[in-house]
Design an enzyme around this catalytic site. Structure first.
Site, PDB file in Angstrom:
ATOM      1  N   HIS A 107     -32.556 -12.618 -21.838  1.00 51.27           N
ATOM      2  CA  HIS A 107     -33.212 -11.592 -21.024  1.00 51.27           C
ATOM      3  C   HIS A 107     -34.730 -11.747 -21.022  1.00 51.27           C
ATOM      4  O   HIS A 107     -35.383 -11.433 -20.026  1.00 51.27           O
ATOM      5  CB  HIS A 107     -32.794 -10.211 -21.520  1.00 51.27           C
ATOM      6  CG  HIS A 107     -31.346  -9.928 -21.292  1.00 51.27           C
ATOM      7  ND1 HIS A 107     -30.413  -9.999 -22.288  1.00 51.27           N
ATOM      8  CD2 HIS A 107     -30.663  -9.652 -20.158  1.00 51.27           C
ATOM      9  CE1 HIS A 107     -29.226  -9.740 -21.787  1.00 51.27           C
ATOM     10  NE2 HIS A 107     -29.340  -9.539 -20.507  1.00 51.27           N
TER      11      HIS A 107
ATOM     12  N   CYS B 121     -25.161 -12.448  -8.865  1.00 48.56           N
ATOM     13  CA  CYS B 121     -26.471 -11.952  -9.318  1.00 48.56           C
ATOM     14  C   CYS B 121     -26.924 -12.589 -10.625  1.00 48.56           C
ATOM     15  O   CYS B 121     -27.973 -12.230 -11.150  1.00 48.56           O
ATOM     16  CB  CYS B 121     -26.455 -10.432  -9.463  1.00 48.56           C
ATOM     17  SG  CYS B 121     -25.373  -9.838 -10.766  1.00 48.56           S
TER      18      CYS B 121
END
Length: 580
Positions: free
Chosen positions: A194, A517
């Site tokens: 992330h 995505c």
């Protein structure tokens, strides 16, 4: 000049002054008995440390505006801290325990702060529950002062620095993105972590997998980070610096040329239309998405709202992320995007995304990525989910909203989410609060379980979004944050591609929209394969949208299909060879 190699994470070249972020010091509180004649000395140390912390907090307060909304939340935290440190009742309790039990002062402070926090948490009062974390946090500051531990403040990093660290949290990355950071060099963090995803979104060149790099580079040295080639150049000579400045200028010219695609649709050479959406983690990134010509927001990672809020505060206590705060954030993004669709994912906390909130339990799990995270955590904390859904449905009046649930593995989970949605709508109606009724509700397909039963899930979902990061991670059993197994993380693995095909077929049969995505949607090689598999909606870092438009303009659909089929067939033939 020294050159170090790592793993390519975020493209681009950064030149600047190195700033090495120190590793966190782990506080170890000793526990032992003291003699009576040591009491006064220990108590004097405690009072001195408390006064130092109070002075520091007051300095912070003096620097914050009393009218600016952005400063008011921090002011509230610091003012609460000061009141707690000056509370005569609590200080008397601590002193009585100290003098009667004769434990060392450090252990006494930690024990009494935790004991008092537990009482507040069990009081059954929402406000007192919030104060529980406040009290442990503020006395942690006192303990740090007494033990001469001074945690690094991420806000002290100078603008334009090249950051080197063992690892960074997502919250740290969000803060640094606002400091015009030139580049990042990290020891830990996979290419789909992330932190790296955020770095790509903010256009920060990043290299990971740099073994003990924080020990090999010194703060103040001139460094070059080449994100594409995964190179770190320490103390380069003038000629090398000029060479890389030329590369930066060339890349700038290329980006300027790509601007011709800004206001054009994404179409192949033979006119087949694609929709290119943006992945964002903060409301501000919606502005980047709009400026890069995105067709909408394909994924708004709302957990980063919590991370950004917590990270922005000095030793911030855990706080509840209110319905109104969320409403304002969602409304802001929807208004920026206008009529374009905005897909907002409900909270995907837990696992590798730890959130400091009184509403979300912090669990000590042996395998957190397989534990209470994402939709599982939301269903286990229905009040958190209901608060978010109320904010979402209210904000839906201001744009083209779509709601998406993460890490779905069964039809039953979707049905439970839909039941909570019904409860939320009923509560909004009974309170006379306006909201958008007809918001499409979809799910993420990011586990093998979801892909295998995607035909069943299609019957209870308005749309699918393939989260290829977790889909790859869970299918292959590879931790995508772990550089030691980075070579095993392969989105082109035949098992992953077959699950994507299965999901695409189920969506087509049910006539529901399907998008991708994950990071796979933004890489040029995988865009070709996905396009050839029939996928027409891709969501990626905003900075990659014009590159993708340019790429698609060079191929016909037939060419994409041929390349994709050859790739999948080659993978299949390879598997058959090994079976023989």
């Amino acid at each position: 000049m020294e050159v170090f190699l790592g793993l390519p994470a975020a493209d681009g070249i950064g030149i600047g002054t190195a700033f090495v972020i120190p590793d966190k010091v782990k506080r170890a509180i000793p526990q032992h008995h003291i003699n009576i004649d040591q009491i006064n000395k220990g108590w004097t140390r405690f009072e001195a440390a408390s006064q130092t912390v109070i002075l520091n907090l007051n300095e912070k307060l003096d620097s914050l505006s009393k009218t600016n909304p952005k400063d008011m939340a921090q002011r509230e935290i610091f003012e609460t801290y000061v009141l707690m440190l000056e509370d005569p009742v609590f200080n008397k309790e601590v002193k009585d325990f100290y003098e009667n039990e004769l434990f060392n002062i450090e252990y006494t402070i930690q024990f009494k702060a935790q004991e008092y926090a537990t009482k507040l948490q069990q009081a059954g009062n929402y406000y007192l529950s919030e104060r529980a974390k406040d009290i442990t946090d503020v006395f942690d500051l006192v303990l740090d002062e007494m033990l001469d531990i001074h945690p690094f403040d991420i806000n002290s990093v100078p603008d334009g620095s090249v950051i080197f660290a063992t690892s960074l949290s997502s919250a740290d990355t969000i803060i640094l993105s606002k400091r015009k950071i030139a580049a990042l060099g990290l020891e830990e963090g996979g290419v789909s972590s992330h932190v790296v995803i955020l770095a790509r979104n903010y256009g920060i060149p990043t290299v990971t997998g740099l073994t003990e790099i924080s020990k090999k580079v010194r703060t103040g040295e001139t460094v070059i980070v080449d994100g594409k080639n995964a190179e770190i150049l320490i103390s380069p000579d003038r000629e090398t610096i000029e060479e890389y400045k030329t590369k930066i200028r060339d890349e700038y010219k290329r980006r300027q040329t790509l601007k011709s695609f800004l206001n054009k649709p994404a179409v192949t050479k033979d006119g087949t239309l694609f929709k290119l959406y943006a992945n964002i983690g903060t409301p501000e990134e919606a502005e980047i998405a709009a400026s890069e010509g995105a067709d909408g927001i394909g994924l708004f990672r709302t957990e980063f709202l919590y991370m950004a809020q917590n990270g922005a505060s000095f030793n911030a206590a855990a706080r509840s992320f209110s319905e109104q705060t969320q409403f304002e954030a969602y409304k802001y993004v929807l208004e920026i995007m206008g009529e374009k669709p905005v897909t907002i994912r409900t909270l995907d906390a837990g696992g590798d995304k730890l959130i400091n909130s009184v509403d979300i339990p912090l669990l000590d799990e042996k395998n957190p990525l397989m534990g209470l995270r994402a939709v599982r955590l939301s269903l286990a904390s229905p009040n958190v989910l209901k608060t978010q859904l109320k904010a979402l449905y209210r904000a839906g009046l201001y744009g083209n909203l779509r709601i998406m649930f993460p890490l779905i593995t069964s039809v039953d989970q979707v049905l439970k989410c839909l039941e909570i949605i019904k409860e939320v709508k009923d509560e909004l109606k009974s309170s006379g609060i306006p909201f958008k009724e007809d918001v499409p509700v979809g799910i993420m397909i990011e586990t093998a379980a979801a892909a295998v039963i995607s035909d069943c899930l299609a019957k209870v979902s308005d749309f699918f979004s393939l989260g290829t990061n977790d889909l790859t991670q869970y299918t292959l059993g590879v931790d995508r944050e772990n550089q030691h197994v980075a070579s095993l993380y392969n989105e082109f693995n035949l098992a992953v591609l077959r699950l994507i095909q299965t999901t695409a077929h189920a969506a087509s049969e049910a006539n529901i929209p399907l998008s991708v995505c994950g990071e796979m949607a933004g890489r040029q090689d995988s865009i070709i394969v996905l396009g050839g598999m029939g996928i027409r909606d891709l969501s990626m870092s905003p900075k990659l949208i014009c590159d993708t438009k340019e790429l698609l303009s060079r191929f016909t659909i037939q060419e994409l299909e041929a390349i994709s089929s050859k790739h999948i067939n080659d993978m299949w033939e390879l598997q058959k060879t090994f079976r023989k």
